[in-house]
Design a protein around this motif. Structure first.
Motif, PDB file in Angstrom:
ATOM      1  N   THR A  41      81.747  57.303  21.297  1.00 21.65           N
ATOM      2  CA  THR A  41      80.404  57.753  20.966  1.00 21.65           C
ATOM      3  C   THR A  41      80.200  59.121  21.587  1.00 21.65           C
ATOM      4  O   THR A  41      80.428  59.299  22.789  1.00 21.65           O
ATOM      5  CB  THR A  41      79.340  56.779  21.496  1.00 21.65           C
ATOM      6  N   THR A  52      78.351  64.925  26.068  1.00 21.70           N
ATOM      7  CA  THR A  52      78.880  63.804  26.830  1.00 21.70           C
ATOM      8  C   THR A  52      79.006  62.623  25.884  1.00 21.70           C
ATOM      9  O   THR A  52      78.526  62.664  24.750  1.00 21.70           O
ATOM     10  CB  THR A  52      77.959  63.419  28.015  1.00 21.70           C
ATOM     11  N   ARG A  54      81.023  58.360  25.540  1.00 22.61           N
ATOM     12  CA  ARG A  54      81.780  57.266  26.132  1.00 22.61           C
ATOM     13  C   ARG A  54      82.931  56.902  25.196  1.00 22.61           C
ATOM     14  O   ARG A  54      82.873  57.143  23.983  1.00 22.61           O
ATOM     15  CB  ARG A  54      80.880  56.077  26.422  1.00 22.61           C
ATOM     16  N   TYR A  55      83.964  56.309  25.791  1.00 18.24           N
ATOM     17  CA  TYR A  55      85.184  56.004  25.049  1.00 18.24           C
ATOM     18  C   TYR A  55      85.654  54.613  25.460  1.00 18.24           C
ATOM     19  O   TYR A  55      85.718  54.303  26.650  1.00 18.24           O
ATOM     20  CB  TYR A  55      86.256  57.046  25.396  1.00 18.24           C
ATOM     21  N   LEU A  56      85.976  53.788  24.480  1.00 16.27           N
ATOM     22  CA  LEU A  56      86.518  52.459  24.743  1.00 16.27           C
ATOM     23  C   LEU A  56      87.847  52.358  24.002  1.00 16.27           C
ATOM     24  O   LEU A  56      87.877  52.222  22.777  1.00 16.27           O
ATOM     25  CB  LEU A  56      85.555  51.368  24.288  1.00 16.27           C
ATOM     26  N   LYS A  67      88.100  49.168  30.432  1.00 20.29           N
ATOM     27  CA  LYS A  67      86.665  49.380  30.605  1.00 20.29           C
ATOM     28  C   LYS A  67      86.255  50.643  29.863  1.00 20.29           C
ATOM     29  O   LYS A  67      87.030  51.581  29.746  1.00 20.29           O
ATOM     30  CB  LYS A  67      86.315  49.551  32.086  1.00 20.29           C
ATOM     31  N   GLU A  68      85.014  50.630  29.378  1.00 18.53           N
ATOM     32  CA  GLU A  68      84.466  51.819  28.743  1.00 18.53           C
ATOM     33  C   GLU A  68      84.456  52.958  29.759  1.00 18.53           C
ATOM     34  O   GLU A  68      84.122  52.751  30.924  1.00 18.53           O
ATOM     35  CB  GLU A  68      83.050  51.523  28.252  1.00 18.53           C
ATOM     36  N   SER A  69      84.826  54.167  29.308  1.00 24.25           N
ATOM     37  CA  SER A  69      84.971  55.300  30.214  1.00 24.25           C
ATOM     38  C   SER A  69      84.185  56.507  29.715  1.00 24.25           C
ATOM     39  O   SER A  69      84.016  56.688  28.508  1.00 24.25           O
ATOM     40  CB  SER A  69      86.460  55.652  30.344  1.00 24.25           C
ATOM     41  N   PRO A  70      83.733  57.349  30.649  1.00 23.59           N
ATOM     42  CA  PRO A  70      82.933  58.516  30.260  1.00 23.59           C
ATOM     43  C   PRO A  70      83.797  59.643  29.700  1.00 23.59           C
ATOM     44  O   PRO A  70      84.963  59.786  30.064  1.00 23.59           O
ATOM     45  CB  PRO A  70      82.285  58.939  31.579  1.00 23.59           C
ATOM     46  N   VAL A  89      88.525  62.490  28.956  1.00 21.94           N
ATOM     47  CA  VAL A  89      88.140  61.113  29.263  1.00 21.94           C
ATOM     48  C   VAL A  89      88.693  60.771  30.643  1.00 21.94           C
ATOM     49  O   VAL A  89      89.905  60.872  30.876  1.00 21.94           O
ATOM     50  CB  VAL A  89      88.673  60.109  28.221  1.00 21.94           C
ATOM     51  N   TRP A  91      89.346  57.847  32.776  1.00 21.07           N
ATOM     52  CA  TRP A  91      89.460  56.407  32.594  1.00 21.07           C
ATOM     53  C   TRP A  91      88.958  55.668  33.827  1.00 21.07           C
ATOM     54  O   TRP A  91      89.376  55.952  34.944  1.00 21.07           O
ATOM     55  CB  TRP A  91      90.900  56.014  32.271  1.00 21.07           C
ATOM     56  N   ASN A  92      88.064  54.692  33.629  1.00 22.99           N
ATOM     57  CA  ASN A  92      87.455  53.911  34.708  1.00 22.99           C
ATOM     58  C   ASN A  92      88.332  52.774  35.207  1.00 22.99           C
ATOM     59  O   ASN A  92      88.004  52.136  36.197  1.00 22.99           O
ATOM     60  CB  ASN A  92      86.121  53.303  34.246  1.00 22.99           C
TER      61      ASN A  92
END
Length: 149
Positions: A41, A52, A54-56, A67-70, A89, A91-92
């Motif tokens: 998104t 900005t 988010r990426y899954l 996990k979804e990451s910014p 990205v 990654w979280n």
């Protein structure tokens, strides 16, 4: 001369329709899904071209739970009809980071497409093993709301 009029009309309409497709805007904001099923998104692109989101991801070599990451990025300005862009990205769920670069296109069917290339950097324990720490690839994203479930 009367016989040439229908031919000229068809030619004019064909060229006019082709010109309309070339000027259709491609916008980065919204929900996207790539060819591997990962979802992204992108929120509003500001006046500086920054954004900005988010990426899954659906794919990973990590054993950790995904996990979804910014993501943070920027697109070229002024707002061209087919902008180039880049984003990172963070990654979280793993100690890697990925940078994407690409361009937004409108295909022959009028659908928006993001064509991207990426570099994923893995953490390297030492300089001797650095050679295997950068992966490269590409993805094609399409608007998520246009996809069949």
């Amino acid at each position: 001369m009367v016989q040439a009029t229908p031919l000229l009309l068809v030619l004019f309409l064909a060229l006019g329709a082709h010109g309309l497709q070339a000027t259709q805007q491609c916008k980065l904001t919204g929900q996207w899904q790539n060819d591997l099923g990962s979802n992204m998104t992108i929120y509003e692109v500001n006046e500086n071209g920054d954004f900005t989101g988010r990426y899954l991801t659906k794919v990973t070599s990590s054993t950790e739970e995904i996990k979804e990451s910014p993501l943070v990025g920027s697109q070229q300005l002024p707002y061209w009809s087919r902008p180039t862009f880049g984003f990172t990205v963070h990654w979280n769920f793993t100690n890697t980071i990925t940078v994407f670069t690409g361009q937004c296109f409108v295909d022959k069917d009028g659908e928006e497409v993001l064509k991207t290339m990426w570099l994923l950097r893995l953490h390297s324990r030492d300089l001797a093993n650095d050679w295997k720490s950068t992966l490269a690839g590409y993805n094609i994203f399409r608007r998520k709301e246009d996809l069949m479930d």
